[in-house]
Design a protein around this motif. Structure first.
Motif, PDB file in Angstrom:
ATOM      1  N   LEU A  24       5.309  -5.451  13.238  1.00  0.00           N
ATOM      2  CA  LEU A  24       4.050  -6.196  13.150  1.00  0.00           C
ATOM      3  C   LEU A  24       4.050  -6.908  11.817  1.00  0.00           C
ATOM      4  CD1 LEU A  24       3.150  -4.202  15.401  1.00  0.00           C
ATOM      5  CD2 LEU A  24       0.943  -4.102  14.267  1.00  0.00           C
ATOM      6  N   PHE A  25       3.852  -8.209  11.841  1.00  0.00           N
ATOM      7  CA  PHE A  25       3.790  -8.896  10.559  1.00  0.00           C
ATOM      8  C   PHE A  25       2.753 -10.007  10.605  1.00  0.00           C
ATOM      9  CE2 PHE A  25       7.409 -10.332  13.046  1.00  0.00           C
ATOM     10  CZ  PHE A  25       7.196 -11.690  13.149  1.00  0.00           C
ATOM     11  N   SER A  26       2.317 -10.386   9.422  1.00  0.00           N
ATOM     12  CA  SER A  26       1.236 -11.359   9.352  1.00  0.00           C
ATOM     13  C   SER A  26       1.801 -12.767   9.353  1.00  0.00           C
ATOM     14  CB  SER A  26       0.442 -11.146   8.075  1.00  0.00           C
ATOM     15  OG  SER A  26       1.251 -11.513   6.983  1.00  0.00           O
ATOM     16  N   GLN A  34       6.347  -1.072  11.057  1.00  0.00           N
ATOM     17  CA  GLN A  34       7.726  -1.157  11.540  1.00  0.00           C
ATOM     18  C   GLN A  34       8.074   0.137  12.231  1.00  0.00           C
ATOM     19  OE1 GLN A  34      10.572  -0.854   8.292  1.00  0.00           O
ATOM     20  NE2 GLN A  34       8.904  -0.720   6.820  1.00  0.00           N
ATOM     21  N   LYS A  35       8.616   0.021  13.402  1.00  0.00           N
ATOM     22  CA  LYS A  35       8.991   1.228  14.127  1.00  0.00           C
ATOM     23  C   LYS A  35      10.392   1.010  14.662  1.00  0.00           C
ATOM     24  CE  LYS A  35       7.977   5.257  15.761  1.00  0.00           C
ATOM     25  NZ  LYS A  35       7.432   6.356  14.964  1.00  0.00           N
ATOM     26  N   ALA A 127      -2.282   3.707  12.921  1.00  0.00           N
ATOM     27  CA  ALA A 127      -1.540   2.781  13.776  1.00  0.00           C
ATOM     28  C   ALA A 127      -0.239   3.419  14.241  1.00  0.00           C
ATOM     29  CB  ALA A 127      -1.265   1.485  13.030  1.00  0.00           C
ATOM     30  N   TYR A 128       0.401   4.170  13.332  1.00  0.00           N
ATOM     31  CA  TYR A 128       1.630   4.860  13.720  1.00  0.00           C
ATOM     32  C   TYR A 128       1.352   5.975  14.727  1.00  0.00           C
ATOM     33  CZ  TYR A 128       4.661   2.582  10.295  1.00  0.00           C
ATOM     34  OH  TYR A 128       5.400   1.662   9.594  1.00  0.00           O
ATOM     35  N   PHE A 129       0.262   6.725  14.478  1.00  0.00           N
ATOM     36  CA  PHE A 129      -0.042   7.830  15.395  1.00  0.00           C
ATOM     37  C   PHE A 129      -0.305   7.307  16.802  1.00  0.00           C
ATOM     38  CE2 PHE A 129      -1.895  10.146  11.485  1.00  0.00           C
ATOM     39  CZ  PHE A 129      -0.636  10.598  11.145  1.00  0.00           C
TER      40      PHE A 129
ATOM     41  N   PHE B  66       6.490   3.244   0.279  1.00  0.00           N
ATOM     42  CA  PHE B  66       7.805   3.052   0.940  1.00  0.00           C
ATOM     43  C   PHE B  66       7.735   1.923   1.966  1.00  0.00           C
ATOM     44  CE2 PHE B  66      10.723   3.868   4.448  1.00  0.00           C
ATOM     45  CZ  PHE B  66      11.925   3.889   3.763  1.00  0.00           C
ATOM     46  N   LEU B  67       6.652   1.905   2.730  1.00  0.00           N
ATOM     47  CA  LEU B  67       6.542   0.882   3.766  1.00  0.00           C
ATOM     48  C   LEU B  67       6.354  -0.507   3.181  1.00  0.00           C
ATOM     49  CD1 LEU B  67       4.453   2.873   6.374  1.00  0.00           C
ATOM     50  CD2 LEU B  67       6.830   2.149   6.585  1.00  0.00           C
ATOM     51  N   LEU B  68       5.906  -0.559   1.917  1.00  0.00           N
ATOM     52  CA  LEU B  68       5.835  -1.859   1.244  1.00  0.00           C
ATOM     53  C   LEU B  68       7.234  -2.356   0.889  1.00  0.00           C
ATOM     54  CD1 LEU B  68       2.889  -1.660  -1.329  1.00  0.00           C
ATOM     55  CD2 LEU B  68       3.060  -3.110   0.697  1.00  0.00           C
ATOM     56  N   GLY B  69       8.215  -1.486   0.978  1.00  0.00           N
ATOM     57  CA  GLY B  69       9.593  -1.904   0.718  1.00  0.00           C
ATOM     58  C   GLY B  69      10.154  -1.335  -0.572  1.00  0.00           C
TER      59      GLY B  69
END
Lengths: 175, 986
Positions: A24-26, A34-35, A127-129, B66-69
């Motif tokens: 998912l990105f803006s 990210q999965k 969102a991940y859950f 971490f998810l920010l990179g």
């Protein structure tokens, strides 16, 4: 859709991964979720993300939702400011993947109440859950909206019962 | 700040995220993050034990960072601690962190596995689900080792909650993908299959993914799923749009499950049981019918879900390829979509029709849409849709529409997107060749291709046009005329110069009668391009010039002058300089006769599969070019290019050459490294003779073939050992013993007694081609291992051994071979052979590799037989009989009388005897029906003279065709062996 003739059937070995990853990105290209359903190094993940975000953002609004990218098929759709983007295998079904994306959006929407990008930023863990309840290992686990949300709300309920009083500092967000 | 969300508001986390969002620059963000990391680190290290909530919050912050990179190098332990919390949300965050951040080789894996184990046995369904999700997300081998035994039990246990079953099914699927060897379904198989009958739609939806994957790998064990899947599908398809409650999606009943069911059925052939099949056909018809009904909703979700099922059903129909009625209906439905206003549907219809085009039942129906597809190629605004249209045109092309399609593709090429030009060029080239009825059209098309998209015309394409022109004498004049005209253009692509140079060098004489294209005009035209070309093209042009000298003696002085000029004879490029020197010398010292022999017209190329096709296949993977097409291409190619000109063996050579890694060497019939790329291969050795005095290196085939050095280390069972210069073969990764030779290996060996090239072995995975040459007691064999699948072969190892006594008779050295063969690719292995003394057995070739995890292990006999070392000996009748008499001791003769296995065609017999390696002596035997041959078998230790006499008897008493074969040799064992080998050949 599968691209092979029956004659080739016997020699053809299915790749058994289904969805490879979901991003998912803006519109600005910021990654929001990210999965990954295949094991990749962090470096590879970053590279794929960078290239793919660029490719998808460069596409015009009326173009089709599918594109071939490397040896994968990308299925993507834009909802308001967010792009939802899935990578599937050559023989996978594009349209049903498009509706996987839509069902996920519906789940987020129902849970957050007209979801917006900020909900996903501030509650990324939720969102991940939700995604894990819906898709597991890249395959649909539960497609009923009710059942998915029931599982998530049950968890919220457990949480509220368990909630302990917090310090004043915590209340104003200083720790 | 957003409206505070539901559930736990971790305020500290929200504030931190806000801060990050408010950062004006990357630097500010990094600063803020570092501050936070320092804070968290101090909290984790502090004396005060953190409560669960704080731990959860900080772990969550780390995850966010971490998810920010950014990299995170601590906090893992705290996350693992959270796993054993009794509070659901703490546990949940712990698992999320682990799923995202822990890699499989982490030292923590034992602790994590412990926590998972506890949760799995907790009997608390929410905890169990969390643990299963974590396994499914991480899916490491360690986890498979720990849980692959437990999860099937959970999946089929009667008291397991539905939600846990769903997670368990997909968790097991993930483990099966990572470590198929650890997931043993055995006793669970039937209970897992019966999950298809489960009352809970969610359980079926999850379980079917697992069942599909297992069925792909073990179709027989799971085949009972077919009838269950059909009845489930039938119930869904016939249900009303509201029957399935929450599993109905925008008025479409259970679209995901329907697609998965249809996909599962594609793992199997059509059901054999008539009732099941009938029910399935009914389902498919219903799905096709529904596509015609008015939509129940205007929402795109409704039509997408409905069409997702439709496309999956069409895939199944195509997969079965046995129901003409359904195929044609599918095609008509797709035809409607071709003009749909939704781009997505147009895209998918084009894509799906590609596969329909390859079915004999629907090919014609697909063709009726040609105008629409051409229109799509011209007008679609999205390049990915245009690409699909081009693919479909390619797929629907046949003799009837080839000219139209090729013309459309050519004109599209002029404006095509750069990204797809190369592929388009290959496709045009293939179609032009495959469907060429008249070759002038073919030549025109390829030259057009070079003109329009010269940069994208790969070597394979222009090699191929040359091959075809050389093999077809009816097109040579036209080709010469056309390239001559094309070269008139002031700016022409270098590829055009290459083709022009080659073709005029071979066939310029065919147009030299016209004063407008007299030899000198031709030469000047070519030479006017010379200076603009790259070195390889210049080299080719120089070869064309020397051919001109042979074709047109009147150009000799002009060309010699050019060759003599400093820019040639002192060119800084060594290749060009060498050619200039050699050609100049050749033209001055060789007599006209020698010149004519050396520079003879190229002999026809052996027929083979188009290497362009091989290239396209490699480029696109097996998806784009089906095996069908390839075979068709080969067949038609052979037929078009005068396949009858040569013996039947050629098709085998063709196959073995199909995708040799160095196409340049392959296509022009020359080996890489042979500098004179335009000289005919047969002339190679002649050139060498002419120049031997001039001190030019022998480029002959066996130049660098040194006798393999004897191994002092005879203890190694591996074979005669490796010389110092050759690295030892990679250590065998697989521990399994080499398999015993295949039962058919003797038969395969016999195929190669009278020939040196061809396909040694072929199964569904692997093709092994052989090219070999022998000189004196030395031989070199090229083995080509072709991966016929789309999946890599890994740990590919080959071992050549000489069993038993053979070790001391034959010295065989195999160069190491690449351990990895990509899908559709081919690797080459060189084997050097030295005959030490006469021998009887054949060396064994063992091949091991892993294909999709499964070890393949096979052993063949390498076709090295004693006759390979024959030197032919020509002799007159008198000499022959004298020697025949000298070899009159009983043990020196071996004789066999046997029935003919093949027809007694004199030419075929002659070819076989020649292939044997002996000289076939004419006018020796008083009976003209008989054949006699003579030769000397070379080995390091000795030379064994052998004489052979083959007496066909077309009408023996028994009415059968019989042969009497007599072999006399100076060594008794040799006579015997030759007799054995040959008796199988006729």
């Amino acid at each position: 859709m599968r691209k092979k003739s029956t004659a080739a059937y016997s020699a053809y070995i299915y790749k058994i991964e289904k969805m490879q990853f979901m991003l998912l990105f803006s519109r600005q290209g910021k990654l929001r979720l990210q999965k990954w359903y295949v094991p990749l190094s962090d470096k590879e993940k970053k590279k794929i993300t960078r290239e793919l975000v660029q490719t998808v953002l460069a596409r015009k609004p009326k173009m089709c939702s599918f594109l071939e990218w490397r040896d994968l098929k990308i299925v993507y759709k834009r909802y308001a400011s967010l792009y939802f983007c899935c990578a599937i295998e050559d023989q996978d079904n594009e349209l049903i993947t498009l509706e996987i994306i839509h069902r996920y959006v519906e789940l987020l929407d129902k849970y957050f109440g007209s979801v917006c990008e900020l909900d996903i930023i501030f509650n990324f863990e939720k969102a991940y859950f939700i995604l894990d309840e819906f898709l597991l290992g890249g395959e649909a686990q539960e497609t009923s909206k009710k059942n998915v949300l029931k599982a998530i709300e049950q968890a919220d309920l457990l949480q509220e019962e368990a909630e302990t009083p917090r310090s004043v500092l915590e209340e104003i967000g200083l720790t | 700040m957003p409206a505070v969300s539901k559930g736990d508001g971790m305020r500290g986390l929200a504030v931190f995220i806000s801060d990050i969002r408010n950062c004006k620059s990357k630097e500010a963000e990094i600063k803020r993050i570092n501050k936070e990391l320092a804070n968290i680190r101090s909290k984790f290290k502090g004396d005060k034990a953190l409560d669960g909530y704080s731990k959860k919050k900080y772990v969550c912050k780390l995850l966010f960072i971490f998810l920010l990179g950014h990299d995170i190098d601590f906090g893992h332990m705290e996350a693992v601690n959270l796993l054993s919390s009794n509070k659901y949300t703490e546990k949940q965050i712990g698992y999320l962190f682990i799923s995202v951040l822990v890699n499989s080789n982490s030292e923590l894996i034992r602790l994590i596995n412990n926590a998972i184990k506890n949760d799995l046995s907790s009997r608390n369904p929410t905890f169990m689900c969390l643990a299963l999700h974590c396994i499914a997300n991480v899916g490491s081998r360690e986890m498979a080792e720990a849980f692959a035994g437990e999860i099937p039990r959970i999946l089929v246990a009667g008291d397991t909650m539905d939600s846990v079953k769903q997670s368990a099914a997909l968790c097991l699927l993930r483990l099966y993908k990572t470590s198929p060897d650890l997931v043993l379904m055995g006793e669970w198989t039937s209970r897992v299959v019966h999950l298809l009958n489960d009352q809970h739609m969610g359980v079926v939806t999850a379980a079917i993914s697992l069942i599909t994957c297992l069925s792909q790998k073990n179709p027989d064990e799971f085949k009972t799923c077919v009838s269950l899947a059909v009845s489930r599908l039938s119930r869904i398809v016939s249900s009303a749009s509201t029957d399935l409650q929450d599993y109905t999606y925008y008025f479409v009943p259970a679209p995901w499950l329907s697609c998965k069911l249809l996909r599962l059925l594609q793992c199997y052939p059509p059901p054999e049981d008539g009732a099941v099949k009938g029910r399935l056909v009914e389902c498919l018809e219903t799905i096709l019918n529904k596509a015609q009904e008015p939509p129940k909703s205007k929402k795109v979700q409704h039509s997408n879900a409905k069409n997702a099922i439709l496309f999956e059903a069409i895939s199944l129909i195509i997969h079965y390829d046995s129901e003409p009625n359904l195929l044609v209906r599918a095609c008509n439905q797709l035809g409607q979509f071709l003009q749909h206003r939704e781009t997505n549907l147009r895209y998918l219809a084009l894509e799906s029709m590609c596969t329909l085009a390859s079915s004999e039942f629907s090919h014609e129906a697909v063709k009726t849409h040609i105008e629409t597809v051409i229109n799509a190629l011209k007008t679609e605004r999205d390049v990915s849709v245009r690409q699909r249209a081009a693919d479909l045109l390619y797929a629907m092309c046949d003799r009837s529409n080839a000219k139209q399609i090729v013309a459309e593709m050519l004109s599209y090429l002029e404006t095509a997107d750069y990204s797809i030009r190369e592929e388009m060029v290959l496709k045009v080239a293939i179609l032009a060749e495959k469907y060429a009825v008249d070759y002038s059209w073919y030549v025109d098309t390829i030259l057009n291709l070079i003109r329009i998209a010269g940069d994208y015309v790969s070597e394979e394409v222009w090699y191929r046009v040359i091959q075809i022109v050389i093999n077809r004498d009816d097109v040579q004049g036209y080709a010469a005329k056309t390239v001559f005209e094309a070269l008139q253009a002031p700016a022409c692509h270098e590829n055009m110069v290459k083709v022009g140079g080659y073709i005029l060098g071979e066939f310029g004489n065919l147009i030299a009668g016209d004063p407008r294209s007299s030899p000198l005009v031709q030469f000047n035209l070519l030479h006017s391009k010379f200076h603009l070309c790259s070195v390889p093209t210049r080299a080719l042009l120089l070869s064309a010039y020397i051919k001109f000298i042979n074709l047109f003696p009147e150009t000799k002085s002009t060309i010699q002058e050019v060759l003599r000029s400093d820019s040639q004879i002192r060119n800084s490029d060594v290749e060009l300089q060498q050619r200039a020197v050699e050609y100049l010398k050749l033209s001055s010292i060789a007599s006209t006769d020698v010149l004519a022999t050396v520079l003879e017209e190229m002999p026809p190329f052996p027929e083979r599969e188009s290497s362009i096709l091989a290239k396209l296949k490699k480029k696109k993977g097996p998806g784009a070019v089906s095996v069908n097409e390839l075979e068709e291409g080969k067949r038609e190619g052979g037929e078009l290019n005068g396949g009858g000109e040569r013996g039947g063996d050629n098709s085998a050579i063709a196959a073995s050459n199909a995708s040799t890694p160095s196409p340049s060497a392959d296509l022009l019939g020359l080996r890489t490294g042979l500098p004179v790329s335009a000289a005919p291969p047969t002339a190679g050795s002649l050139l060498v003779d002419v120049f031997s005095e001039a001190g030019v290196n022998d480029d002959g085939f066996l130049r660098d073939l040194e006798p393999p050095t004897e191994s002092s280390d005879s203890l190694l069972a591996e074979g005669p050992g490796d010389s110092d210069s050759t690295p030892p073969p990679p250590p065998s990764v697989v521990s399994e013993e080499p398999a015993p030779p295949l039962p058919e290996s003797d038969e395969l060996l016999n195929k190669f007694v009278c020939k040196n090239n061809g396909v040694l072995f072929e199964n569904q995975l692997l093709q092994i081609g052989i090219k070999s040459e022998y000189r004196q007691n030395l031989g070199r064999m090229y083995l080509f291992y072709g991966n016929k699948t789309s999946v890599q072969f890994v740990t590919f190892t080959t071992t050549v051994t000489c069993p038993g006594e053979l070790q001391s008779h034959l010295n065989v050295q195999a160069k190491p071979v690449e351990p990895l063969i990509e899908g559709g690719a081919q690797v080459q292995q060189v084997i050097n052979i030295e005959s030490l003394t006469d021998f009887f057995e054949a060396p064994l070739l063992n091949i091991k590799f892993r294909y999709g995890g499964a070890l393949q292990n096979l052993t063949l006999k390498l076709p090295v037989t004693i006759n390979k070392f024959f030197q032919p000996t020509e002799m007159a009748s008198h000499d022959f009989f004298q020697r025949w008499k000298q070899l009159s001791q009983p043990q020196q003769e071996a004789q066999k009388i046997f029935k003919a296995n093949h027809g007694m065609d004199t030419e075929v017999l002659k070819a076989k005897l020649l292939g044997l390696g002996m000289a076939l002596l004419e006018n020796v035997d008083p009976n003209p029906e008989n054949f006699v041959c003579a030769g000397v078998i070379q080995s390091k230790a000795q030379q064994v003279g052998s004489l052979l006499r083959l007496e066909p008897n077309a009408q023996a008493q028994s009415g059968e065709q019989m042969y009497r074969l007599t072999v006399r040799s100076s060594k008794d064992t040799v006579s015997k062996r030759l007799c054995e080998l040959l008796a199988e050949q006729f």
